[in-house]
Design a protein around this motif. Structure first.
Motif, PDB file in Angstrom:
ATOM      1  N   VAL A   1       5.312  41.417  64.109  1.00 17.34           N
ATOM      2  CA  VAL A   1       5.704  42.049  65.828  1.00 17.34           C
ATOM      3  C   VAL A   1       6.604  43.148  64.368  1.00 17.34           C
ATOM      4  O   VAL A   1       7.194  44.171  65.357  1.00 17.34           O
ATOM      5  N   LEU A   2       7.425  42.909  63.693  1.00 11.88           N
ATOM      6  CA  LEU A   2       7.899  44.372  62.508  1.00 11.88           C
ATOM      7  C   LEU A   2       7.454  45.414  62.694  1.00 11.88           C
ATOM      8  O   LEU A   2       8.314  46.617  62.638  1.00 11.88           O
TER       9      LEU A   2
ATOM     10  N   LEU B   1      15.274  45.224  57.723  1.00 13.06           N
ATOM     11  CA  LEU B   1      14.403  46.376  58.612  1.00 13.06           C
ATOM     12  C   LEU B   1      14.240  45.576  60.260  1.00 13.06           C
ATOM     13  O   LEU B   1      14.479  46.373  61.058  1.00 13.06           O
ATOM     14  N   ARG B   2      14.709  44.345  60.606  1.00 14.76           N
ATOM     15  CA  ARG B   2      15.047  44.287  62.503  1.00 14.76           C
ATOM     16  C   ARG B   2      16.406  45.502  62.867  1.00 14.76           C
ATOM     17  O   ARG B   2      16.177  46.234  63.790  1.00 14.76           O
TER      18      ARG B   2
ATOM     19  N   GLU C   1      14.132  38.285  69.276  1.00 15.27           N
ATOM     20  CA  GLU C   1      14.013  37.028  69.805  1.00 15.27           C
ATOM     21  C   GLU C   1      13.547  35.985  68.345  1.00 15.27           C
ATOM     22  O   GLU C   1      12.455  35.193  68.498  1.00 15.27           O
ATOM     23  N   LEU C   2      12.804  37.233  67.773  1.00 16.71           N
ATOM     24  CA  LEU C   2      12.255  36.504  66.535  1.00 16.71           C
ATOM     25  C   LEU C   2      13.102  35.349  65.395  1.00 16.71           C
ATOM     26  O   LEU C   2      12.392  35.056  64.527  1.00 16.71           O
ATOM     27  N   GLY C   3      14.526  35.208  66.046  1.00 14.93           N
ATOM     28  CA  GLY C   3      14.935  34.106  65.859  1.00 14.93           C
ATOM     29  C   GLY C   3      16.038  34.474  64.091  1.00 14.93           C
ATOM     30  O   GLY C   3      16.099  35.301  63.602  1.00 14.93           O
ATOM     31  N   ASP C   4      16.074  33.659  63.003  1.00 16.87           N
ATOM     32  CA  ASP C   4      16.774  33.430  62.071  1.00 16.87           C
ATOM     33  C   ASP C   4      15.638  34.361  60.406  1.00 16.87           C
ATOM     34  O   ASP C   4      14.561  33.776  60.809  1.00 16.87           O
ATOM     35  N   LEU C   5      16.223  35.568  60.364  1.00 19.99           N
ATOM     36  CA  LEU C   5      15.213  36.069  58.728  1.00 19.99           C
ATOM     37  C   LEU C   5      15.531  36.427  57.958  1.00 19.99           C
ATOM     38  O   LEU C   5      17.172  35.909  57.806  1.00 19.99           O
TER      39      LEU C   5
ATOM     40  N   ALA D   1       1.969  31.289  59.845  1.00 19.35           N
ATOM     41  CA  ALA D   1       1.416  32.038  61.021  1.00 19.35           C
ATOM     42  C   ALA D   1       2.230  32.243  61.601  1.00 19.35           C
ATOM     43  O   ALA D   1       2.522  33.544  61.828  1.00 19.35           O
ATOM     44  N   ARG D   2       3.788  31.527  61.485  1.00 21.05           N
ATOM     45  CA  ARG D   2       5.567  32.302  61.407  1.00 21.05           C
ATOM     46  C   ARG D   2       6.009  33.056  60.888  1.00 21.05           C
ATOM     47  O   ARG D   2       6.047  35.054  61.640  1.00 21.05           O
ATOM     48  N   ALA D   3       5.634  33.294  60.058  1.00 21.16           N
ATOM     49  CA  ALA D   3       5.952  34.959  58.604  1.00 21.16           C
ATOM     50  C   ALA D   3       4.619  36.002  59.301  1.00 21.16           C
ATOM     51  O   ALA D   3       5.171  36.445  58.928  1.00 21.16           O
ATOM     52  N   ALA D   4       2.992  35.909  59.439  1.00 20.05           N
ATOM     53  CA  ALA D   4       2.261  36.332  59.521  1.00 20.05           C
ATOM     54  C   ALA D   4       2.445  37.453  60.918  1.00 20.05           C
ATOM     55  O   ALA D   4       2.502  38.245  61.159  1.00 20.05           O
ATOM     56  N   MET D   5       3.056  36.448  62.082  1.00 15.18           N
ATOM     57  CA  MET D   5       3.202  37.078  63.115  1.00 15.18           C
ATOM     58  C   MET D   5       4.728  37.587  63.507  1.00 15.18           C
ATOM     59  O   MET D   5       4.539  38.933  63.789  1.00 15.18           O
TER      60      MET D   5
END
Length: 712
Positions: A400-401, A104-105, A93-97, A392-396
């Protein structure tokens, strides 16, 4: 009964097994349904021993299997499958990385898929077994599908009538170890030191959950803020109403992001990037950080990464969102109060000082005019929001990862993680069994219940493993299981019904809260703290003294450093637990004797005598003084364990019930020659003799040698 010698045993027509209509089951009718839910296949023996003052002690020895041997591992397997399935979903659910983070995912997903497949196969095989099965024999130690099931798990209970009835419990089971994978490369503590890839940053499950909540808040609030900003620019009537909604949603956005976890994660990203690049370390997906860092979503540009990280940068980002909102509010508030002003200054995303504009001049009171005045402020606010969202999205995502990695790929290869889960399952099943019996006995003891929610429960494992050959690997497995037990906790719940299946413990979460149900009428008697779900923390210690011929080889030619380290570390933890108990509950029964016992334990450890079993005796005494759970293990809990528990029973009779010195040896021989532990040997290997030779027994401490005729 015959009175031919002081230590007498009444066999009640040999062993008495657990059958519905047996005389012994009527004799055992004083056990409540709670205990019966945890016990099965009981074997009992009765003895009569003489005391120093010429009285007679009536002693009942009882050995029982438990349905927990299979029910708890199956429940744990189901929880592990669900946990790894949820982890796959959360990282998807983290989407495109970026390529690096996506690698890592992929590591996390591959690791979880492998374990899910293994655990589903194991669970399916366990489900095929008879629902009434409560016992894993020592000959099945290496069975792949029984890895999670404890070997030869039993309660060894002794009831002494003197004249009141007193119970003493020891849980016996084969040392928690993975015999299927064997010990060619050592046990868990050695394997984890080789294979574990610890991250420089660790995030707990609570922090990972909070990160996912923040990601969800950001995903929900950003489009709301943008939509309301468009609405604010487009309306010409009821500006104040629109402004109120816009202000409320933007303030919610600021509040959601004002979380220390975001700032600490941004700093951790920078630190990890710097450390990784300094060492030119290749990530697990094969990408070197120099090639991946520039493309990592939401991270500072490469120029910023190379410079010293500004810890206040995140404060500036979300503060600019708040100040941009204040500028817009000030503009809207003054729309109807025209005065001579200069043009408003938009928020400066590089400065903490943002000018608050005044209202536009009277000639600009039309809708188009104030829209022109608001437009740069709204656009700047949206830029600030977008920057805050990206960071914030990068940090969270990082949180999570890292949380997923710390519980999967960073713990080592899947076979090592599976070994760790299996060993923990064996140990946890035994500890839960012991806790259930201890709780049942202490339900009317208010001091014990107070101790549970104040300082937790002590679990003391006694090991009889040698530090030589395969048993060294078993001890390393056992060491890790005890370490993991310290992360477990109990909580007491109200059972739905009084059916045995509803009185069995269940697991909440994974590392791990065990819910122990009580019937409603019993649950109602608990202190408020326990009824409210207070967690009962587990403090586990392991004392090991090898007693067989292999330990003689280890002491003369090998290495006993692992045993020494474990015993000293456990002594320190035991002292810390007792200190906490004495500080918080100084008036509880038994604490007055603790300082002397702990001092004796220190002296015994410092003596460094070979096969110094006195260490085990003192540790067991301390455990009983603090109402702890006692467990005893050897390789399969069959032979050496039998010598230990029968000796402990006789020592208790001597120390607490004045068993005469003349009766001690004959009582010990009687329990070993005719007692429950020979039934245990027979159900494991089909023979009623302990697996010792005369030559082997010459290396045993004297009190651990069985009588003639009972071994071979």
């Amino acid at each position: 009964m015959s009175l031919q010698y002081p230590a007498l045993c009444d066999f009640l027509h040999a062993s008495v097994h657990d059958r519905e209509n047996s005389p012994m089951m009527r004799l055992l009718s004083d056990f409540s349904f709670l205990t019966c839910a945890a016990l099965c296949a009981q074997v009992c023996k009765l003895y009569r021993f003489q005391t120093e003052d010429q009285r007679w002690l009536l002693v009942r020895e009882q050995m029982s299997e438990t349905p927990l041997s299979f029910s708890l591992p199956k429940h744990l397997l189901s929880k592990l499958i669900q946990e790894h399935t949820d982890r796959i979903q959360e990282v998807k659910e983290l989407g495109d990385l970026s390529p690096h983070w996506d690698g890592l995912r992929h590591d996390v997903i591959s690791h979880c898929h492998h374990l899910i497949g293994c655990y589903q196969e194991t669970l399916a095989e366990l489900d095929k077994l008879s629902a009434s099965l409560c016992f894993k024999a020592s000959g099945s130690k290496s069975d792949r599908h029984l890895q999670f099931v404890p070997t030869n798990l039993h309660s060894q209970r002794m009831e002494v009538t003197d004249p009141d009835s007193v119970w003493y419990d020891v849980i016996t089971f084969g040392a928690p170890a993975d015999h299927h994978q064997a010990f060619k490369h050592g046990g868990l503590s050695r394997l984890l030191s080789k294979h574990t890839n610890p991250s420089s940053v660790f995030y707990s499950q609570d922090e990972s959950s909070r990160a996912r909540e923040l990601l969800a808040s950001v995903a929900q609030l950003q489009p709301l803020v943008f939509g309301l900003s468009e609405e604010l620019l487009s309306v010409s009537l009821d500006v104040n109403k629109c402004d109120a909604a816009f202000s409320h949603q933007t303030q919610q956005f600021v509040h959601a992001l004002k979380d220390e976890l975001v700032r600490s994660a941004l700093l951790a990203i920078h630190d990890e990037y710097t450390a990784t690049c300094d060492s030119s370390h290749a990530h697990s997906n094969g990408l070197i950080c120099e090639n991946a860092a520039a493309n990592q979503e939401g991270l500072p540009s490469s120029g910023q990464q190379d410079s010293e990280y500004d810890e206040e940068e995140w404060d500036r980002v979300w503060a600019n969102v708040a100040k941009g909102l204040n500028c817009i509010i000030a503009m809207v508030d003054r729309l109807d109060r025209p005065q001579e002003v200069t043009s408003p200054e938009p928020p400066d995303t590089n400065s903490q000082n943002i000018a608050v504009p005044s209202a536009p001049p009277a000639s600009s009171s039309s809708s188009s005019c104030w829209q022109e005045q608001l437009l740069p402020l709204v656009l700047t606010l949206r830029d600030c929001v977008r920057e805050a969202v990206n960071k914030a999205r990068a940090a969270m995502t990082f949180v999570v990862l890292q949380g997923a990695l710390s519980t999967t790929a960073n713990q080592g290869p899947p076979h090592v993680v599976q070994r760790r889960h299996a060993v923990f399952s064996q140990a946890l099943s035994a500890v839960v069994f012991g806790f259930m019996l201890k709780l049942h006995e202490g339900l009317k003891d208010q001091q014990f219940l107070l101790q549970l929610h104040t300082v937790g429960i002590l679990v003391q494992l006694e090991g009889l493993l040698s530090t030589y050959g395969d048993e060294l690997g078993m001890l390393e497995d056992m060491e890790q299981s005890v370490t993991d037990l310290r992360g477990a906790a109990f909580t007491i719940t109200e059972a739905k019904t009084q059916q045995p299946e509803d009185l069995l413990p269940t697991i909440r979460g994974t590392w791990f809260v065990v819910e122990v149900p009580l019937p409603p009428e019993t649950f109602g008697l608990l202190p408020r703290e326990l009824k409210d779900g207070c967690l009962i923390q587990v403090d586990a210690v392991l004392f090991n003294i090898g007693i067989n011929q292999q330990q003689s080889l280890a002491e003369r030619f090998g290495d006993v450093s692992l045993q020494d380290r474990l015993n000293h570390q456990s002594s320190e933890r035991l002292k810390a637990y007792c200190s906490s108990l004495m500080d918080r509950l100084p008036n509880i029964d038994g604490v007055q004797s603790l300082p002397d016992l702990l001092s004796s334990l220190d002296s015994s450890l410092e003596a460094r005598r070979r096969k110094n079993v006195e260490v085990l005796w003192i540790a067991a005494t301390v455990c009983r003084q603090v109402n702890g759970v006692r467990l005893t293990s050897c390789k399969s809990a069959k032979d050496r364990t039998a010598m230990s528990v029968t000796l402990e029973q006789c020592l208790l009779l001597q120390q607490r019930h004045k068993l005469s010195q003349q009766s001690f040896s004959s009582a010990l021989d009687s329990m070993r020659r005719n007692g429950c532990r020979l039934d245990n040997v027979q159900k494991n290997v089909g023979s009623r003799k302990f697996a010792f030779s005369s030559v082997q027994l010459l290396t045993f401490p004297r009190l651990y040698r069985p009588p003639d005729g009972s071994f071979g």
